[in-house]
Design a protein around this motif. Structure first.
Motif, short mmCIF file in Angstrom:
data_model
loop_
_atom_site.label_atom_id
_atom_site.label_comp_id
_atom_site.label_asym_id
_atom_site.label_seq_id
_atom_site.Cartn_x
_atom_site.Cartn_y
_atom_site.Cartn_z
N UNK A 188 0.76 -1.67 -0.06
CA UNK A 188 0.24 -0.03 -0.23
C UNK A 188 0.79 1.34 -0.04
N UNK A 189 0.61 2.41 -0.36
CA UNK A 189 0.97 3.74 -1.22
C UNK A 189 0.19 4.52 -0.43
N UNK A 190 1.06 5.60 -0.12
CA UNK A 190 0.28 6.64 0.29
C UNK A 190 0.83 8.50 -0.32
N UNK A 191 0.15 8.64 -0.52
CA UNK A 191 0.67 9.99 -1.36
C UNK A 191 2.38 10.17 -1.86
N UNK A 192 2.81 9.90 -2.17
CA UNK A 192 4.15 9.57 -2.76
C UNK A 192 3.81 10.44 -4.53
N UNK A 193 4.85 11.20 -4.03
CA UNK A 193 5.08 12.10 -5.54
C UNK A 193 5.20 11.69 -6.30
N UNK A 194 4.77 11.90 -8.10
CA UNK A 194 5.25 11.79 -8.76
C UNK A 194 5.07 13.03 -9.44
N UNK A 195 5.89 13.04 -10.87
CA UNK A 195 5.77 14.12 -11.21
C UNK A 195 6.63 14.40 -12.85
N UNK A 196 6.73 16.17 -13.48
CA UNK A 196 7.56 16.10 -14.48
C UNK A 196 7.83 17.67 -14.21
N UNK A 197 8.80 18.07 -14.75
CA UNK A 197 9.59 19.43 -14.91
C UNK A 197 9.87 19.97 -16.62
N UNK A 198 10.19 21.35 -16.19
CA UNK A 198 10.82 21.62 -18.09
C UNK A 198 9.49 20.86 -18.86
N UNK A 199 8.71 20.45 -18.48
CA UNK A 199 7.36 20.56 -19.67
C UNK A 199 6.16 21.86 -19.76
N UNK A 200 6.88 22.41 -21.60
CA UNK A 200 4.79 23.28 -21.65
C UNK A 200 4.28 22.72 -22.07
N UNK A 201 3.86 21.55 -22.35
CA UNK A 201 2.39 21.06 -22.85
C UNK A 201 1.95 20.56 -21.97
N UNK A 202 0.95 19.43 -22.30
CA UNK A 202 0.16 18.51 -21.28
C UNK A 202 1.46 17.38 -20.72
#
Length: 232
Positions: A188-202
């Motif tokens: 089980x996982x809770x509130x783990x952060x994922x994401x991208x930087x430097x992406x001008x589009x979707x």
């Protein structure tokens, strides 16, 4: 059942404030998105390995992101494994997200690496993409347009080392593979952060889980894919 719980951290929000980056005006409220429940089965001899992800959600916090080229989410869920039939002898669970910038991760065949049935050549789309960046949850990946990266969920090492671990300087580092015993296991996982930087589009993300299980003298592998969702 062998279980393990992963808990994310929200230090990134505090870091942004310390750097003087804050949204202008009143902060927008967090939004939640319920993600799909998925199940996949795989036969190994006279046994069946079933992998399921449920209680799968994403939380978006506009006040956490001040740059238009940065998108992220806090993700939560439960990955469960059940082995029926035969003589089950445990296995391992790895999970994470394929994250893309200006590319439809729902149509991409993302190579997860490894050999045999562990992920290489697993098709879940119409065109091939090799991850250009690999990392773990808790931060964002820097991605160029049209590229995909993978972020593995992590968990803290056990408080006490296993025999021999004390000779490994990195034994306390967070791990990305959780071992279970017997016929069942869950992660089980809770509130783990994922994401991208430097992406001008979707930007999009798509969940995956890689499970290996030993049944008698056989070792089977299963890859489960979720549906893509947008990062905001």
């Amino acid at each position: 059942m062998t279980t393990n719980t992963l808990r994310g951290v929200t230090a990134i929000a505090g870091a942004a404030l310390l750097c003087g980056v804050a949204p202008v005006g009143q902060a927008a409220a967090d939004t939640f998105q319920r993600l799909d429940t998925k199940t996949v089965t795989h036969r190994v001899g006279d046994s069946t390995i079933t992998v399921t992800v449920n209680d799968h959600t994403a939380r978006f916090s506009p006040g956490m992101v001040a740059l238009p080229t940065t998108r992220n989410a806090w993700v939560s869920g439960i990955v469960s494994v059940t082995v029926t039939g035969g003589s089950a002898d445990g296995g391992s669970i790895q999970a994470g997200y394929a994250v893309g910038c200006q590319v439809d991760v729902g149509k991409a065949n993302v190579s997860l690496g490894g050999g045999g049935e562990s992920g290489t050549g697993v098709t879940d789309g119409s065109f091939g993409v090799e991850p250009s960046v690999k990392g773990t949850s808790g931060a964002s990946l820097s991605l160029a347009a049209g590229s995909i990266g993978t972020q593995m969920l992590t968990y803290d090492a056990a408080k006490w080392p296993a025999p021999g671990d004390e000779f490994d300087a990195g034994w306390m580092d967070p791990g990305t593979a959780f071992n279970f015993k017997g016929r069942t296991g869950s992660l089980s996982f809770q509130d783990q952060t994922i994401g991208v930087d430097g992406c001008a589009g979707y930007a999009q993300a798509k969940f995956f889980a890689k499970v290996k299980a030993t049944v008698g003298g056989d070792r089977g592998s299963v890859v489960l894919w979720g549906k893509p969702f947008s990062l905001r």
